[in-house]
Design a protein around this motif. Structure first.
Motif, PDB file in Angstrom:
ATOM      1  N   SER A 183     -13.166  28.695  40.450  1.00  0.00           N
ATOM      2  CA  SER A 183     -14.159  29.235  41.379  1.00  0.00           C
ATOM      3  C   SER A 183     -14.823  30.515  40.905  1.00  0.00           C
ATOM      4  CB  SER A 183     -13.496  29.488  42.740  1.00  0.00           C
ATOM      5  OG  SER A 183     -12.280  30.209  42.574  1.00  0.00           O
ATOM      6  N   PHE A 269     -14.109  32.552  51.199  1.00  0.00           N
ATOM      7  CA  PHE A 269     -12.736  32.208  50.855  1.00  0.00           C
ATOM      8  C   PHE A 269     -11.846  32.242  52.092  1.00  0.00           C
ATOM      9  CE2 PHE A 269     -10.631  32.344  46.506  1.00  0.00           C
ATOM     10  CZ  PHE A 269     -11.634  31.603  45.907  1.00  0.00           C
ATOM     11  N   ARG A 272      -5.685  31.393  52.551  1.00  0.00           N
ATOM     12  CA  ARG A 272      -4.738  30.468  51.919  1.00  0.00           C
ATOM     13  C   ARG A 272      -5.144  30.106  50.488  1.00  0.00           C
ATOM     14  NH1 ARG A 272      -7.586  27.514  55.698  1.00  0.00           N
ATOM     15  NH2 ARG A 272      -8.936  25.874  54.846  1.00  0.00           N
ATOM     16  N   ASP A 273      -6.393  30.392  50.131  1.00  0.00           N
ATOM     17  CA  ASP A 273      -6.882  30.063  48.788  1.00  0.00           C
ATOM     18  C   ASP A 273      -6.800  31.240  47.820  1.00  0.00           C
ATOM     19  OD1 ASP A 273      -7.561  27.468  49.646  1.00  0.00           O
ATOM     20  OD2 ASP A 273      -9.523  28.152  50.364  1.00  0.00           O
TER      21      ASP A 273
END
Length: 318
Positions: A183, A269, A272-273
């Protein structure tokens, strides 16, 4: 005399995530670095400027404080508003206010309508190797660092704000590294100047202690991940944690700070990411700190004090 080499070139691979093309903070698109170095018999100091595109419109940012024994100009407004609106500059402790003033001049010259600006300037104490009371930094040094900022691989070791710093018993300085994710990219630049026992991939490498005042570390984390200020604060804390991986003792007189910002203003975002971003930050910070040591050279400075470079052969055995 050994040739300065990055720690990865010595066979030491930190973590599992891949670095960017330069393995530097400038792998983050739109981030540039410029430096001015002062080096003479009793002066070893300078300026390092981290210049992100779009700073004038405000970039999401946060500051994490490991230990607040330092002079981080502008930090309270970053905490309050969650943005940086200027480049981030690093220098020696007693020059931090002159650097902040020179940065203001540079910014005002570029924005004739500005009536309020929050310069962000950090420092570590290079008084062991440099005559810090002389405060030799001039506006020209600051403006040169800003005007020459580029997206190339920044110089490391005894340059810019790291010219006179020591860490973990050895000569240190500026170090940088990066990690790439699906990402985006996380890049780190450090000004290393702290005590402890050098630790490489979990193995301590004791050194003769350097009797240096003002042990501190400044860490700048840049990314293009879509994070908000609160999430950047979580990222910045992981950068401070990474100091422990190279052996910092987090001494009471240490000013340990991390500034994290993103060039992406569209936060999307979920918390949890964040796990890959946390891993990328700790790995890049650990490698940047090691690069600050292996790229430094033995330096003799103020009052004959000497800080020796870490012997590369010790690291090749890891």
């Amino acid at each position: 005399m050994q040739t300065p080499r990055r720690v990865r070139d010595l066979g030491v691979t930190v973590g599992t995530l891949p670095p960017g093309p330069l393995n530097a903070i400038t792998d983050v698109p739109g981030v540039r670095v410029g430096q001015t170095t002062i080096s003479s018999d009793d002066l070893h100091t300078g300026v390092t400027a981290i210049v992100p595109d779009g700073y004038a419109d405000g970039l999401p940012a946060a500051v994490a404080v490991g230990n607040g024994y330092g002079k981080l100009v502008g930090s309270t407004q970053v905490d309050e508003l969650g943005v940086i609106e200027t480049p981030v500059l690093l220098t020696g402790t007693l020059s931090v206010f002159r650097v902040a003033d020179a940065l203001l001049t540079w910014l005002l010259d570029r924005d004739p309508k500005a009536t309020s600006l929050n310069p962000v300037v950090g420092e570590t104490n290079d008084g062991h190797l440099s005559d810090i009371r002389r405060r030799p930094i001039t506006p020209e040094h600051v403006h040169t660092a800003l005007d020459t900022a580029s997206s190339e691989l920044p110089a490391e070791g005894c340059v810019g704000a790291g010219t006179g710093t020591t860490a973990l018993g050895f000569k240190a300085g500026i170090g940088t590294a990066s990690r790439t994710l699906d990402s985006g990219t996380i890049g780190v630049l450090v000004q290393a100047n702290f005590s402890g026992t050098l630790t490489v991939l979990g193995t301590p490498i004791p050194a003769q202690p350097v009797d240096a005042d003002g042990n501190s570390c400044m860490i700048v984390v840049a990314t293009d991940l879509p994070l908000d200020a609160r999430q950047l604060g979580r990222v910045a804390r992981r950068a401070v944690f990474a100091m422990g991986r190279v052996g910092s003792d987090f001494s009471p007189g240490s000013g340990d700070y991390a500034i994290a910002f993103t060039t992406n203003r569209t936060p999307a975002f979920a918390d949890r990411d964040l796990r890959p971003a946390f891993q990328a930050t700790t790995e890049a910070t650990e490698e940047a700190l090691l690069n600050s040591l292996t790229m430094a050279t033995t330096t003799t400075g103020h009052r004959g004090h000497t800080a020796r470079a870490v012997p590369h052969d010790l690291l090749r055995l890891r």
